[in-house]
Design an enzyme around this catalytic site. Structure first.
Site, PDB file in Angstrom:
ATOM      1  CG  HIS A 161     -40.669 -12.886 -19.903  1.00 27.18           C
ATOM      2  ND1 HIS A 161     -39.731 -12.273 -19.120  1.00 27.18           N
ATOM      3  CD2 HIS A 161     -40.637 -12.240 -21.096  1.00 27.18           C
ATOM      4  CE1 HIS A 161     -39.158 -11.286 -19.804  1.00 27.18           C
ATOM      5  NE2 HIS A 161     -39.686 -11.242 -21.015  1.00 27.18           N
ATOM      6  CB  SER A 282     -47.064 -42.953  -8.792  1.00 27.72           C
ATOM      7  OG  SER A 282     -47.438 -42.991  -7.437  1.00 27.72           O
ATOM      8  CE  LYS A 288     -47.767 -38.096 -11.127  1.00 24.01           C
ATOM      9  NZ  LYS A 288     -47.334 -37.665  -9.821  1.00 24.01           N
ATOM     10  CD  GLU A 295     -39.513 -36.116 -12.967  1.00 23.05           C
ATOM     11  OE1 GLU A 295     -39.548 -35.803 -11.772  1.00 23.05           O
ATOM     12  OE2 GLU A 295     -40.263 -36.989 -13.458  1.00 23.05           O
TER      13      GLU A 295
END
Ligand code: ARG
Length: 464
Positions: A161, A282, A288, A295
């Site tokens: 979970h 970024s 970043k 992804e």
């Protein structure tokens, strides 16, 4: 891009020329030219067979062979003039062959149809692609084994979970990934068994009246055998659907791995350092470092599942035998193969360069009372029924939460207020190391067990 050629395909029956838009709409050459090599391979085998049964002379066979060799070269060098009017890869190659060698070129299509030709080409094409995919899969599996061995002792929280559940070793977690890929590999190998059956000879749908030697063409093309039924051979694309299903499962697995990598690379988890070469910055936020590769793999898994559904839908209402619908099988198939190959490659390249942040993983495992089950098991070994033990541990965990301490940081005296069975040896099992070391059965997370699992897996991979 294709150019427009003035000679039209099989036009004698038609009084009118094909509508210009329809010509473009129905053509497949822009994408099926990817199977040119397989088309030529199939034609060479077919021609040799035709010669062996006396339909082509030795000279005609030679002409066809040299003509096709030249065409293969023209295609390779990007000099081949693909033509929309010749509709597809098959007609383009045949038309060029006739340009080059004359009458023998026109004889090549004896005893076959584009229907069995295309079915053969796709199978040859997929067989080759699956070989490449299996190579990348193996690279990734090997990288996982190396990493699992390196990380056999690294302790991290195991989750259910997405809540800390029990400590596991990072090596064990990586071996879970390895197992998923092993099944993917088995599935692909199994799928190849059904792909590697030869439709050639089914002709349009009913076979041919020529005394063709299908055994011979099958052997020349490396197929395990000729197909059993001509109608089935030209119509079903179940093998392609099966490949897309195997591909969807692989991408689903890679997507799950990706999701974990993305989470672990976040500041909140901070379990791993992703290699810079697989991340990007970024354009606006200078701090970043985005895990782009996982992804994108996660994102690309969607299109492969989409292709599976496309192919299922493409097939489901088609009556026997061949229908033009089937021309729509190519783009989803090609994209499935490309996406699989590239995603597996990206993962195989990236995996050896992932660095674990062991201390962070360890501290995270310590935080969630991950050894609570070990304490319950300890009490059971001292004769307390499991449900009562569960209750005792619940009380100890509550004390831990209230006083911001892990179970291993609570004193013996305090623990004994919940159960007199708790003794000094409890601290051996409350440690994360003790917890993982105790799980040493087959399939367990103990470092030695992980090392053994890696060894066994290496041997299995060598055996193929
Ligand atoms: N381009 C077609 C395909 O991809 C080849 C077979 C066409 N056969 C036919 N009879 N129209 O399926």
């Amino acid at each position: 891009m294709s150019t427009v050629n003035t000679e039209k395909l099989s036009s004698a029956r038609f009084a009118e020329a094909t509508d210009a838009f329809v010509e473009v709409y129905t053509a497949s050459v822009d994408f099926d030219q990817r199977m040119a090599q397989q088309d030529i391979e199939g034609s060479l085998a077919h021609a040799r067979m035709l010669q062996s049964i006396g339909i082509l002379t030795e000279q005609e066979l030679k002409d066809i062979q040299s003509g096709l060799a030249q065409i293969a070269e023209e295609i390779e060098q990007g000099k081949f003039q693909w033509s929309i009017q010749q509709e597809d890869v098959h007609m383009n190659i045949e038309a060029r062959l006739t340009d080059l060698i004359g009458i023998a070129g026109k004889k090549l299509h004896t005893g076959r149809s584009r229907n069995d030709q295309v079915a053969t080409d796709i199978r040859l094409y997929l067989r080759k692609e699956i070989d490449l995919i299996l190579q990348q899969l193996q690279r990734l599996q090997t990288a996982l084994l190396d990493l699992a061995e390196r990380e056999a002792d690294t302790i991290m929280p195991g989750f259910t979970h997405l809540q800390v559940a029990q400590p596991v070793t990072f090596g064990h977690h990586l071996m879970a990934w390895f197992e998923m890929l092993s099944r993917d590999r088995e599935r692909l190998l199994d799928c190849v068994k059904r792909i590697n059956i030869m439709p050639l000879g089914a002709a349009a749908l009913a076979g041919t009246s020529y005394p063709i030697d299908r055994q011979m063409t099958a052997e020349l093309l490396g197929f395990s055998r000729p197909s059993n039924n001509s109608l089935d051979s030209v119509s079903d694309r179940d093998f392609a659907i099966e490949f897309a299903a195997c591909g969807s499962l692989i991408m689903m697995h890679l997507s799950r791995f990706s999701e974990e990598l993305v989470l672990w690379a976040s500041a909140q988890f901070d379990f791993i350092e992703m290699p810079d070469a697989f991340c990007t910055g970024s354009s606006i936020m200078p701090q970043k470092k985005n895990p782009d590769v996982p992804e994108l793999v996660r994102g690309k898994s969607g299109r492969v599942s989409g292709h599976l559904i496309s192919l299922l839908m493409l097939m489901k209402s088609q009556p026997l035998a061949y229908n033009k619908d089937n021309q729509e099988d190519k783009e989803p198939l090609f994209d499935t193969a490309d996406t699989l190959l590239n995603s597996l490659r990206a993962f195989a390249d990236m995996m050896p360069n992932i660095q674990s942040k062991k201390e962070n993983m360890y501290q995270a495992a310590k935080k969630g009372f991950a050894t609570a089950t070990d304490l319950a098991d300890y009490l059971v070994r001292k004769g307390i029924p499991f449900r009562d033990a569960h209750e005792v541990v619940g009380l100890a965990v509550r004390l831990g939460i209230e006083s911001s301490r892990d179970l291993s940081e609570i004193s013996l005296n305090e623990l004994q207020q919940f159960s007199q069975q708790i003794e000094a040896d409890v601290f051996d099992i409350l440690s994360l190391e003790g917890s993982v070391a105790a799980r040493k059965h087959i399939g367990g997370t103990a470092p030695d067990t992980v090392r053994k699992a890696v060894q066994t897996a290496r041997k299995q991979m060598q055996l193929g």
